[in-house]
Design a protein around this motif. Structure first.
Motif, PDB file in Angstrom:
ATOM      1  N   PHE A  65      -6.100  14.282  -1.052  1.00 48.18           N
ATOM      2  CA  PHE A  65      -7.065  14.282  -2.158  1.00 48.18           C
ATOM      3  C   PHE A  65      -8.082  15.382  -1.916  1.00 48.18           C
ATOM      4  O   PHE A  65      -8.169  15.932  -0.823  1.00 48.18           O
ATOM      5  CB  PHE A  65      -7.730  12.918  -2.375  1.00 48.18           C
ATOM      6  N   GLN A 104     -12.633  11.970  -8.148  1.00 49.84           N
ATOM      7  CA  GLN A 104     -12.907  10.536  -8.195  1.00 49.84           C
ATOM      8  C   GLN A 104     -11.895   9.788  -7.313  1.00 49.84           C
ATOM      9  O   GLN A 104     -10.699  10.053  -7.406  1.00 49.84           O
ATOM     10  CB  GLN A 104     -12.746  10.089  -9.664  1.00 49.84           C
ATOM     11  N   PRO A 105     -12.358   8.886  -6.475  1.00 50.06           N
ATOM     12  CA  PRO A 105     -11.398   8.124  -5.647  1.00 50.06           C
ATOM     13  C   PRO A 105     -10.705   7.055  -6.488  1.00 50.06           C
ATOM     14  O   PRO A 105     -11.339   6.419  -7.332  1.00 50.06           O
ATOM     15  CB  PRO A 105     -12.278   7.490  -4.580  1.00 50.06           C
ATOM     16  N   THR A 106      -9.423   6.869  -6.235  1.00 54.42           N
ATOM     17  CA  THR A 106      -8.649   5.890  -7.009  1.00 54.42           C
ATOM     18  C   THR A 106      -7.872   4.919  -6.130  1.00 54.42           C
ATOM     19  O   THR A 106      -7.444   3.876  -6.605  1.00 54.42           O
ATOM     20  CB  THR A 106      -7.631   6.610  -7.924  1.00 54.42           C
ATOM     21  N   HIS A 107      -7.689   5.277  -4.844  1.00 51.71           N
ATOM     22  CA  HIS A 107      -6.857   4.456  -3.969  1.00 51.71           C
ATOM     23  C   HIS A 107      -7.462   4.248  -2.582  1.00 51.71           C
ATOM     24  O   HIS A 107      -8.334   5.000  -2.158  1.00 51.71           O
ATOM     25  CB  HIS A 107      -5.469   5.100  -3.801  1.00 51.71           C
ATOM     26  N   TYR A 108      -6.916   3.256  -1.919  1.00 54.83           N
ATOM     27  CA  TYR A 108      -7.173   3.043  -0.497  1.00 54.83           C
ATOM     28  C   TYR A 108      -5.996   3.655   0.255  1.00 54.83           C
ATOM     29  O   TYR A 108      -4.838   3.437  -0.129  1.00 54.83           O
ATOM     30  CB  TYR A 108      -7.257   1.539  -0.207  1.00 54.83           C
ATOM     31  N   TYR A 109      -6.277   4.442   1.307  1.00 56.01           N
ATOM     32  CA  TYR A 109      -5.225   5.138   2.053  1.00 56.01           C
ATOM     33  C   TYR A 109      -5.166   4.662   3.495  1.00 56.01           C
ATOM     34  O   TYR A 109      -6.202   4.580   4.162  1.00 56.01           O
ATOM     35  CB  TYR A 109      -5.509   6.649   2.092  1.00 56.01           C
ATOM     36  N   GLY A 164     -11.259   7.714   3.765  1.00 54.82           N
ATOM     37  CA  GLY A 164     -11.637   7.926   2.370  1.00 54.82           C
ATOM     38  C   GLY A 164     -12.100   6.698   1.609  1.00 54.82           C
ATOM     39  O   GLY A 164     -12.112   6.717   0.387  1.00 54.82           O
ATOM     40  N   GLU A 165     -12.513   5.623   2.316  1.00 53.36           N
ATOM     41  CA  GLU A 165     -12.989   4.457   1.556  1.00 53.36           C
ATOM     42  C   GLU A 165     -14.432   4.563   1.085  1.00 53.36           C
ATOM     43  O   GLU A 165     -14.744   4.058   0.003  1.00 53.36           O
ATOM     44  CB  GLU A 165     -12.875   3.149   2.343  1.00 53.36           C
ATOM     45  N   LEU A 183     -15.217   4.960  -2.495  1.00 62.33           N
ATOM     46  CA  LEU A 183     -14.661   3.851  -3.270  1.00 62.33           C
ATOM     47  C   LEU A 183     -15.720   2.751  -3.457  1.00 62.33           C
ATOM     48  O   LEU A 183     -15.812   2.140  -4.512  1.00 62.33           O
ATOM     49  CB  LEU A 183     -13.490   3.287  -2.457  1.00 62.33           C
ATOM     50  N   TYR A 205     -15.245  12.184  -3.816  1.00 63.78           N
ATOM     51  CA  TYR A 205     -14.974  12.482  -2.405  1.00 63.78           C
ATOM     52  C   TYR A 205     -15.883  13.595  -1.902  1.00 63.78           C
ATOM     53  O   TYR A 205     -16.012  14.633  -2.561  1.00 63.78           O
ATOM     54  CB  TYR A 205     -13.511  12.903  -2.226  1.00 63.78           C
ATOM     55  N   LYS A 254      -7.561   1.060  -6.189  1.00 62.86           N
ATOM     56  CA  LYS A 254      -8.922   0.575  -5.985  1.00 62.86           C
ATOM     57  C   LYS A 254      -9.057  -0.892  -6.401  1.00 62.86           C
ATOM     58  O   LYS A 254      -9.576  -1.714  -5.649  1.00 62.86           O
ATOM     59  CB  LYS A 254      -9.872   1.459  -6.814  1.00 62.86           C
TER      60      LYS A 254
END
Lengths: 198, 198
Positions: free
Chosen positions: A24, A29-34, A65-66, A69, A75, A92
């Motif tokens: 990313f 914009q953050p969209t997921h948990y990695y 990267g949380e 979120l 980010y 998310k």
DNA sequence: ACCATTTTATGACTTAAATCATATAAAATA
DNA sequence: TATTTTATATGATTTAAGTCATAAAATGGT
């Protein structure tokens, strides 16, 4: 961090990245948990002149990267695969659902964030006011403590390139090379065919 | 952060500090959770030559110094009262008890840690590779966003001394003064009888 | 096995920020 | 109110790290 079966229960999907792939980007914009299943991921920034700064390097079982979120921000840095990597990601929404239903995970997240904040505090003080040798040695000692560097007869093998040490400490490669040489002379670490041991 | 009546329920006690008083010291074992009722607290480090680095400045209703509590480590920095301050503190045990019984607080803690990690990430990249003017402006913009600086006709009043800006960005006072002067010339901020507005 | 790329290495030179010195204004305190 | 302390300000000088140039070893891909 979070057990893979649990992530799968929350529609976790597995994604593969090749070395160098961008996971990313800063400002998005953050969209997921990695979370990393295998491989190695770095988070980094580039300054106005293109110089890289590595925020951190993450390994197997670690998440990254949380923070954005949780605070609805973009980010603050990029995430890039350092080696070929396998990640598991959940959306998310599903991540928050998972958190709600698994209160023990909240404490794990708190501990993880605390650990990262601790690292940042230590390195911020180093970068802003200590000399290159001090900075390099601190990074090395911290990394031995936190990362699973292998202990060999010569000491812990520091599994970073000089460039990576530079990008983690805000120094240039040449400065890192000179600092490491000087630290070797003082007996603070060893160099055995170009590899650094502590 | 945490409602005061709730803290009192967990044996919270109120402590008063005078400007300059040390609240806890780098290297010491954490024993309590700290929250500000009134006043201003900074966390800082001193390097080998005695130069100060300010990790952060905390205000009313904010907590500080929890990360080491969660990861069983010693404090990475000192906490010092910047003005006369009133704090409420509870013991580590009571804090964990409180967290266990109030799951909503966990999320508040996560958000708070995320916010602080975000700040550290932004400033780490700045300090390690941007020029003084860039660093100063970033700190100012971040502080406007996060701290409650007053908006006046001339803009937001930056409620920091030049020395504090220096200690937060790893620069020397003279460099900060010159950077601010230069930024004023470029029209990026205003100086009205020595006070900085943005 | 060969070629391109990356990593480590070293010397010479430049430069930006730190340091040092000094001054004045403002704020705090006696 | 006078006096000490703190904060802002500016010029001159120093210096540590960055930059530039170059090279050789190591690594990786075809």
């Amino acid at each position: 961090m979070i057990a893979i079966p649990l992530l799968e229960k929350y529609n976790g999907i597995i994604k593969n990245y090749q070395s160098g792939d961008i996971i990313f980007e800063e400002g998005k914009q953050p969209t997921h948990y990695y979370q990393i299943i295998s491989g190695e991921v770095k988070m980094n920034n580039y300054n106005d002149e293109g110089k890289e700064f590595i925020q951190g390097i993450f390994y197997k079982n670690q998440c990254f990267g949380e923070p954005p979120l949780f605070i609805d921000q973009v980010y603050p840095a990029n995430a890039v695969a350092v080696t070929d990597s396998e990640l598991i990601i959940i959306t998310k929404d599903k991540f928050f659902e998972l958190l709600k239903n698994n209160s023990d995970i909240s404490l794990a997240i708190i501990k993880n964030l605390s650990q990262r904040l601790y690292y940042k505090s230590v390195m911020a003080a180093e970068i802003s006011s200590q000399d290159p040798e001090h900075r390099v040695l601190r990074l090395i000692d911290y990394s031995i403590e936190q990362l699973n560097f292998k202990k060999e007869e010569a000491g812990f093998l520091i599994n970073f390139t000089r460039q990576q040490i530079g990008d983690l400490t805000g120094l240039r490669v040449e400065t890192v090379i000179r600092a490491i040489k000087s630290l070797e002379k003082k007996g603070d670490l060893k160099i055995i065919n170009r590899k650094v041991y502590r």
